[in-house]
Design a protein around this motif. Structure first.
Motif, PDB file in Angstrom:
ATOM      1  N   ARG A 285      52.615 -39.232   0.409  1.00 13.50           N
ATOM      2  CA  ARG A 285      51.532 -38.246   0.370  1.00 13.50           C
ATOM      3  C   ARG A 285      50.371 -38.654   1.276  1.00 13.50           C
ATOM      4  O   ARG A 285      49.808 -37.813   1.995  1.00 13.50           O
ATOM      5  CB  ARG A 285      51.030 -38.067  -1.074  1.00 13.50           C
ATOM      6  N   LEU A 286      50.021 -39.937   1.256  1.00  9.47           N
ATOM      7  CA  LEU A 286      48.927 -40.425   2.091  1.00  9.47           C
ATOM      8  C   LEU A 286      49.217 -40.178   3.568  1.00  9.47           C
ATOM      9  O   LEU A 286      48.360 -39.706   4.322  1.00  9.47           O
ATOM     10  CB  LEU A 286      48.718 -41.922   1.836  1.00  9.47           C
TER      11      LEU A 286
ATOM     12  N   TYR B 279      45.210 -47.222   4.451  1.00  9.89           N
ATOM     13  CA  TYR B 279      45.785 -46.462   5.566  1.00  9.89           C
ATOM     14  C   TYR B 279      45.495 -47.137   6.910  1.00  9.89           C
ATOM     15  O   TYR B 279      46.372 -47.226   7.776  1.00  9.89           O
ATOM     16  CB  TYR B 279      45.246 -45.028   5.563  1.00  9.89           C
TER      17      TYR B 279
ATOM     18  N   THR C 235      42.167 -45.591  -0.482  1.00  7.25           N
ATOM     19  CA  THR C 235      43.230 -45.114   0.407  1.00  7.25           C
ATOM     20  C   THR C 235      42.843 -45.303   1.871  1.00  7.25           C
ATOM     21  O   THR C 235      43.706 -45.591   2.709  1.00  7.25           O
ATOM     22  CB  THR C 235      43.529 -43.630   0.143  1.00  7.25           C
TER      23      THR C 235
ATOM     24  N   GLU D 280      48.994 -36.449   4.408  1.00  8.86           N
ATOM     25  CA  GLU D 280      47.604 -35.995   4.444  1.00  8.86           C
ATOM     26  C   GLU D 280      46.932 -36.346   5.770  1.00  8.86           C
ATOM     27  O   GLU D 280      45.967 -35.699   6.172  1.00  8.86           O
ATOM     28  CB  GLU D 280      46.828 -36.605   3.280  1.00  8.86           C
ATOM     29  N   HIS D 281      47.457 -37.373   6.447  1.00 13.15           N
ATOM     30  CA  HIS D 281      46.911 -37.767   7.747  1.00 13.15           C
ATOM     31  C   HIS D 281      47.698 -37.158   8.903  1.00 13.15           C
ATOM     32  O   HIS D 281      47.547 -37.570  10.057  1.00 13.15           O
ATOM     33  CB  HIS D 281      46.882 -39.293   7.877  1.00 13.15           C
TER      34      HIS D 281
END
Length: 403
Positions: free
Chosen positions: A25-26, A394, A390, A29-30
């Protein structure tokens, strides 16, 4: 960037799967193009990727099941074909491995490396240096025999469930996916704790490939943990210490309960496990002891925020326990055993205290003398946000991906 996440299961089965799910998901999202490769399983999160998953395998399906399981552990047959098909179709820039042994196998990394794809592997347990995953013998004692001498210890100690047959399978798997091969097919190993990283290097892995990167808290769960409508501080009327997690021997729950009984403090235990009924029979009738069973995210948040402190009494090599991270994210200090990666997460006197693992007397003293007024909960939250965010995760992850 195109990233393939490889995880033998893709549902919230445990901490490793949660990290894989949250990492996906992270990355999305990017703006990254992310695909998953897992074993087909009824509980997997539905994804458009799942038509390319590896077929299921049942290690308990009689002789035929065991033979298929052995083939899977060695990376043969259907799993190899499925991995190659996905890699050739998707052509990722990076393959990010999580827990893959047995039900998926490291053949994913082997094929990716042969295609010139960068391979990054997050270490959720000690499988790469301990065929039985945990660096523990069946009697519960800590063991590092396989670090220097190879995987033979799993046979001599029958580390897999006390079974010679299961231990023999683990031994054969360790020979097939030996350290030299795993190191050759992996560009970077992510150790969520410095402790884990040090053990990998000590067992012979290239230190330049081992990168330490702490886990982060799922943003949705973090929102629940820090929600302002929760009880903001521990109750002074009926103060309690809490434990959240699996109720089993290696987690040290028995040590915590005995220390609490000696200290005369209230405790609440949330979770299930093989020793739950036994501990209930011994401690459940004592005043101030509550066994809450499994709690959802809201229940865990309320329990942590209302506690004087949470206790992580583990007596095995914990890697990067989310239990500590989640407690600190609520502002609740932690009393943690000096075992594995636990001490790295606790600043003594600011985030809580540590004690020698398994030492009932030391833990009794900490519980009896604990003064919650010494801790600034707002500062605990601030530090946790900086360390486990996060954004911080990241940034480092991208550096590792890019090499």
């Amino acid at each position: 960037m195109k990233i393939l996440i490889a995880s033998k299961f893709f549902y919230p089965r445990g901490g490793a799967e949660l990290v894989a799910i949250n990492t996906r998901r992270l990355l999305m999202e990017h703006g990254h193009d992310v695909r998953v490769f897992a074993m087909r399983h009824a509980e997997n999160i539905p994804l458009p990727d799942d038509n390319g998953y590896a077929p299921p395998v049942d290690f308990f399906g009689g002789i035929a099941g065991k033979l298929r399981g052995a083939s899977r552990m060695l990376g043969k047959g259907s799993v190899s074909r499925a991995a190659r098909r996905v890699l050739e179709e998707f052509r990722p820039d990076v393959v990010h491995m999580h827990n893959v042994h047995s039900y998926l196998s490291p053949v994913v990394a082997e094929i990716a490396k042969s295609m010139g794809i960068r391979v990054v592997w997050t270490l959720h347990d000690y499988k790469l240096i301990c065929p039985a995953y945990s660096c523990r013998r069946p009697d519960g004692s800590i063991c590092e025999d396989c670090f220097a001498s190879g995987p033979g210890g799993v046979l001599s100690h029958r580390c897999m469930k006390g079974s010679l047959a299961a231990s023999l399978m683990a031994y054969c798997e360790a020979l097939r996916w030996n350290r030299q091969k795993l190191s050759a097919i992996t560009d970077a190993f992510i150790a969520p704790s410095g402790f884990m990283g040090e053990k990998m290097v000590r067992a012979g892995f290239d230190a330049s490939k081992v990168k330490v990167l702490c886990n982060f808290v799922d943003p949705d769960k973090l929102a629940v943990l820090t929600s302002c409508d929760m009880a903001a501080t521990a109750s002074s009327d009926s103060p309690y210490f809490c434990y959240v997690g699996r109720v089993s021997a290696e987690k040290g729950v028995g040590t915590f309960l005995e220390a609490a009984a000696r200290a005369g403090v209230n405790v609440r235990v949330a979770g299930k496990g093989p020793l739950l009924d036994e501990y209930k029979s011994v401690y459940g009738t004592r005043a101030g002891v509550e066994f809450l069973g499994h709690l959802d995210a809201v229940g865990v948040a309320a329990l942590l925020r209302g506690a004087v402190a949470s206790v992580l009494p583990s007596e095995w090599y914990e890697n990067n326990p989310l239990g500590v991270i989640e407690s600190l994210s609520t502002g609740t200090p932690v009393i943690g055993a000096e075992m594995g990666g636990i001490p790295e997460l606790i600043i003594p006197g600011k985030d809580g205290f540590t004690y020698p693992a398994g030492d009932v007397d030391a833990l009794t003293g900490l519980l009896r003398d604990f003064d919650s007024k010494c801790f600034d909960r707002a500062e605990i939250v601030r530090r946790a946000d900086e360390r486990f965010s996060t954004d911080a995760h990241y940034s480092v992850l991208m550096d590792i991906y890019k090499g």
